[in-house]
Design a protein around this motif. Structure first.
Motif, PDB file in Angstrom:
ATOM      1  N   LEU A  49       0.748  -1.021   0.275  1.00  0.00           N
ATOM      2  CA  LEU A  49       0.141   0.392   0.322  1.00  0.00           C
ATOM      3  C   LEU A  49       0.295   1.508   0.285  1.00  0.00           C
ATOM      4  CD1 LEU A  49      -2.718  -0.905   2.412  1.00  0.00           C
ATOM      5  CD2 LEU A  49      -2.968  -0.632  -0.387  1.00  0.00           C
ATOM      6  N   ALA A  50       2.137   1.082   0.689  1.00  0.00           N
ATOM      7  CA  ALA A  50       3.048   2.184   0.847  1.00  0.00           C
ATOM      8  C   ALA A  50       3.927   2.611  -0.749  1.00  0.00           C
ATOM      9  CB  ALA A  50       3.733   2.367   2.636  1.00  0.00           C
ATOM     10  N   GLN A  51       3.668   1.549  -1.380  1.00  0.00           N
ATOM     11  CA  GLN A  51       4.079   2.254  -3.071  1.00  0.00           C
ATOM     12  C   GLN A  51       3.308   2.980  -3.723  1.00  0.00           C
ATOM     13  OE1 GLN A  51       5.655  -1.659  -4.216  1.00  0.00           O
ATOM     14  NE2 GLN A  51       6.907  -2.545  -1.809  1.00  0.00           N
ATOM     15  N   PRO A  52       4.216   3.349  -4.428  1.00  0.00           N
ATOM     16  CA  PRO A  52       3.215   4.308  -5.766  1.00  0.00           C
ATOM     17  C   PRO A  52       3.196   4.272  -6.798  1.00  0.00           C
ATOM     18  CG  PRO A  52       5.918   5.148  -5.570  1.00  0.00           C
ATOM     19  CD  PRO A  52       5.581   4.019  -4.471  1.00  0.00           C
ATOM     20  N   ARG A  53       3.341   2.380  -6.853  1.00  0.00           N
ATOM     21  CA  ARG A  53       2.758   1.852  -7.916  1.00  0.00           C
ATOM     22  C   ARG A  53       1.158   1.417  -8.206  1.00  0.00           C
ATOM     23  NH1 ARG A  53       7.752  -1.418  -6.104  1.00  0.00           N
ATOM     24  NH2 ARG A  53       6.044  -3.591  -5.867  1.00  0.00           N
ATOM     25  N   ASP A  54       0.906   0.838  -9.442  1.00  0.00           N
ATOM     26  CA  ASP A  54      -0.323   0.654  -9.518  1.00  0.00           C
ATOM     27  C   ASP A  54      -0.653  -0.769  -9.235  1.00  0.00           C
ATOM     28  OD1 ASP A  54      -0.682   2.872 -10.117  1.00  0.00           O
ATOM     29  OD2 ASP A  54      -0.848   2.384 -12.120  1.00  0.00           O
ATOM     30  N   GLU A  55      -0.119  -1.535  -8.571  1.00  0.00           N
ATOM     31  CA  GLU A  55       0.596  -2.670  -8.234  1.00  0.00           C
ATOM     32  C   GLU A  55      -0.632  -3.738  -7.265  1.00  0.00           C
ATOM     33  OE1 GLU A  55       2.861  -6.995  -6.590  1.00  0.00           O
ATOM     34  OE2 GLU A  55       3.887  -4.534  -7.192  1.00  0.00           O
ATOM     35  N   GLU A  67      -8.639  -7.656   1.044  1.00  0.00           N
ATOM     36  CA  GLU A  67      -8.390  -7.414  -0.502  1.00  0.00           C
ATOM     37  C   GLU A  67      -8.697  -6.442  -0.310  1.00  0.00           C
ATOM     38  OE1 GLU A  67      -8.693  -9.151  -4.448  1.00  0.00           O
ATOM     39  OE2 GLU A  67      -7.153 -10.283  -2.928  1.00  0.00           O
ATOM     40  N   ASP A  68     -10.177  -6.354  -0.361  1.00  0.00           N
ATOM     41  CA  ASP A  68     -11.237  -5.480  -1.547  1.00  0.00           C
ATOM     42  C   ASP A  68     -10.668  -3.627  -0.739  1.00  0.00           C
ATOM     43  OD1 ASP A  68     -11.659  -6.536  -2.974  1.00  0.00           O
ATOM     44  OD2 ASP A  68     -13.803  -7.632  -1.880  1.00  0.00           O
ATOM     45  N   ASP A  69     -11.217  -3.998   1.174  1.00  0.00           N
ATOM     46  CA  ASP A  69     -10.809  -2.806   1.638  1.00  0.00           C
ATOM     47  C   ASP A  69      -9.474  -2.023   1.065  1.00  0.00           C
ATOM     48  OD1 ASP A  69     -13.058  -3.237   2.817  1.00  0.00           O
ATOM     49  OD2 ASP A  69     -12.169  -3.726   4.068  1.00  0.00           O
ATOM     50  N   MET A  70      -7.872  -3.104   1.148  1.00  0.00           N
ATOM     51  CA  MET A  70      -6.639  -3.084   0.790  1.00  0.00           C
ATOM     52  C   MET A  70      -6.790  -1.702  -0.569  1.00  0.00           C
ATOM     53  SD  MET A  70      -4.954  -5.668   3.089  1.00  0.00           S
ATOM     54  CE  MET A  70      -3.249  -4.209   3.847  1.00  0.00           C
ATOM     55  N   ASN A  71      -6.999  -2.709  -1.617  1.00  0.00           N
ATOM     56  CA  ASN A  71      -6.638  -1.906  -2.906  1.00  0.00           C
ATOM     57  C   ASN A  71      -7.936  -0.650  -2.758  1.00  0.00           C
ATOM     58  OD1 ASN A  71      -5.388  -4.309  -4.050  1.00  0.00           O
ATOM     59  ND2 ASN A  71      -7.371  -5.497  -4.303  1.00  0.00           N
ATOM     60  N   LEU A  72      -9.064  -0.495  -2.460  1.00  0.00           N
ATOM     61  CA  LEU A  72      -9.756   0.583  -1.947  1.00  0.00           C
ATOM     62  C   LEU A  72      -8.950   1.666  -1.802  1.00  0.00           C
ATOM     63  CD1 LEU A  72     -12.775   1.659  -2.830  1.00  0.00           C
ATOM     64  CD2 LEU A  72     -13.043   0.665  -1.002  1.00  0.00           C
ATOM     65  N   LYS A  74      -5.840   1.900  -1.205  1.00  0.00           N
ATOM     66  CA  LYS A  74      -5.041   2.075  -2.225  1.00  0.00           C
ATOM     67  C   LYS A  74      -5.165   3.237  -3.589  1.00  0.00           C
ATOM     68  CE  LYS A  74      -0.568   0.237  -4.501  1.00  0.00           C
ATOM     69  NZ  LYS A  74       1.102   0.439  -4.676  1.00  0.00           N
ATOM     70  N   GLN A  75      -6.274   2.803  -4.161  1.00  0.00           N
ATOM     71  CA  GLN A  75      -6.545   3.504  -5.178  1.00  0.00           C
ATOM     72  C   GLN A  75      -7.084   4.998  -4.622  1.00  0.00           C
ATOM     73  OE1 GLN A  75     -10.192   1.097  -5.887  1.00  0.00           O
ATOM     74  NE2 GLN A  75      -8.757   0.071  -7.337  1.00  0.00           N
ATOM     75  N   ARG A  76      -7.296   4.700  -3.787  1.00  0.00           N
ATOM     76  CA  ARG A  76      -8.151   6.543  -2.974  1.00  0.00           C
ATOM     77  C   ARG A  76      -6.374   7.079  -2.243  1.00  0.00           C
ATOM     78  NH1 ARG A  76     -11.815   5.099   1.458  1.00  0.00           N
ATOM     79  NH2 ARG A  76     -13.717   4.358  -0.223  1.00  0.00           N
ATOM     80  N   ALA A  77      -5.379   6.515  -2.367  1.00  0.00           N
ATOM     81  CA  ALA A  77      -3.775   7.505  -2.217  1.00  0.00           C
ATOM     82  C   ALA A  77      -3.820   7.440  -3.384  1.00  0.00           C
ATOM     83  CB  ALA A  77      -3.157   6.096  -0.988  1.00  0.00           C
ATOM     84  N   LEU A  78      -3.751   7.078  -4.155  1.00  0.00           N
ATOM     85  CA  LEU A  78      -3.322   7.244  -5.931  1.00  0.00           C
ATOM     86  C   LEU A  78      -3.754   8.026  -6.430  1.00  0.00           C
ATOM     87  CD1 LEU A  78      -2.536   3.901  -7.032  1.00  0.00           C
ATOM     88  CD2 LEU A  78      -0.757   5.492  -6.551  1.00  0.00           C
ATOM     89  N   ARG A  79      -4.945   8.500  -6.165  1.00  0.00           N
ATOM     90  CA  ARG A  79      -6.124   9.184  -6.755  1.00  0.00           C
ATOM     91  C   ARG A  79      -5.629  10.686  -5.666  1.00  0.00           C
ATOM     92  NH1 ARG A  79     -10.513   6.109  -6.929  1.00  0.00           N
ATOM     93  NH2 ARG A  79     -11.020   6.658  -4.115  1.00  0.00           N
ATOM     94  N   ASP A  80      -5.434  10.708  -4.332  1.00  0.00           N
ATOM     95  CA  ASP A  80      -5.339  12.224  -3.211  1.00  0.00           C
ATOM     96  C   ASP A  80      -3.787  12.503  -4.183  1.00  0.00           C
ATOM     97  OD1 ASP A  80      -7.549  11.957  -2.795  1.00  0.00           O
ATOM     98  OD2 ASP A  80      -6.980  11.186  -0.656  1.00  0.00           O
ATOM     99  N   ALA A  81      -2.628  10.947  -4.004  1.00  0.00           N
ATOM    100  CA  ALA A  81      -1.549  11.686  -4.386  1.00  0.00           C
ATOM    101  C   ALA A  81      -1.510  12.319  -5.967  1.00  0.00           C
ATOM    102  CB  ALA A  81      -0.299  10.514  -4.402  1.00  0.00           C
ATOM    103  N   GLU A  82      -2.220  11.413  -6.782  1.00  0.00           N
ATOM    104  CA  GLU A  82      -2.251  12.184  -8.266  1.00  0.00           C
ATOM    105  C   GLU A  82      -3.163  14.203  -8.031  1.00  0.00           C
ATOM    106  OE1 GLU A  82      -1.705  12.861 -11.777  1.00  0.00           O
ATOM    107  OE2 GLU A  82      -0.238  11.810 -10.845  1.00  0.00           O
ATOM    108  N   ALA A  83      -3.870  14.115  -7.409  1.00  0.00           N
ATOM    109  CA  ALA A  83      -4.383  15.429  -7.512  1.00  0.00           C
ATOM    110  C   ALA A  83      -3.851  16.206  -6.569  1.00  0.00           C
ATOM    111  CB  ALA A  83      -6.032  15.116  -6.324  1.00  0.00           C
TER     112      ALA A  83
END
Length: 168
Positions: A49-55, A67-72, A74-83
């Motif tokens: 989760l802490a890694q910036p990759r899309d994996e 798994e679903d909660d962790m992926n969600l 991660k997606q939020r963190a990636l979106r927030d980082a992009e924003a």
């Protein structure tokens, strides 16, 4: 064979206790080991989760909800980082534009001040330069006031006062 049976009879509690203890250890290892293996997998997935990759996180079927909660997350963190990255870029662009807009009247002011230092200027030209200086100074003042207003608006400290306006 008789001696062996006599030995077993003498140490009968040991022959009951050893298999019982061994069975207890095997069952404990099985039932405690599996959750600990799951925990190891969850910890490894949390590091992902802490890694910036899309994996995305992959866990065994029994841990699908996690798994679903962790992926969600991660997606939020990636979106927030992009924003945040986009907001930083917009801020940098704004600073560049503001610097340019502030520099233009300031350059004119400096130029006219230098021109006014010339003692050979006639009074009409001097008044014209002073008028231009005043106009450029006022423009610079408005730009700085606009910058302060934008700063207040960005921080949320601006209150709106609504009123009815007659457009005609």
């Amino acid at each position: 064979f008789l001696q062996f049976l006599q030995f077993v009879k003498d140490f009968l509690p040991v022959f009951y206790f050893v298999p019982l203890l061994g069975g207890w250890l095997a069952i404990s290892y099985y039932f405690l080991g599996r959750p600990l293996r799951y925990l190891d997998e969850i910890v490894a997935a949390a590091k992902l989760l802490a890694q910036p990759r899309d994996e995305m996180v992959r866990l065994p079927g029994e841990l699908k909800d996690i798994e679903d909660d962790m992926n969600l997350a991660k997606q939020r963190a990636l979106r927030d980082a992009e924003a945040a990255k986009e907001a930083e870029q917009r801020k940098n662009d704004l600073i560049v534009y503001l610097a340019h807009d502030l520099k233009t009247p300031l350059t004119a002011i400096i130029t006219y001040v230098d021109l006014l230092k010339d003692d050979s200027l006639d009074e009409a030209t001097r008044r014209e330069y002073v008028a231009t200086l005043e106009k450029k100074s006022q423009r610079l003042k408005r730009l700085i006031e606009d910058l302060f207003e934008m700063s207040k608006a960005a921080s949320g400290s601006v209150t709106l006062h609504k009123e009815t306006v007659e457009l005609a």
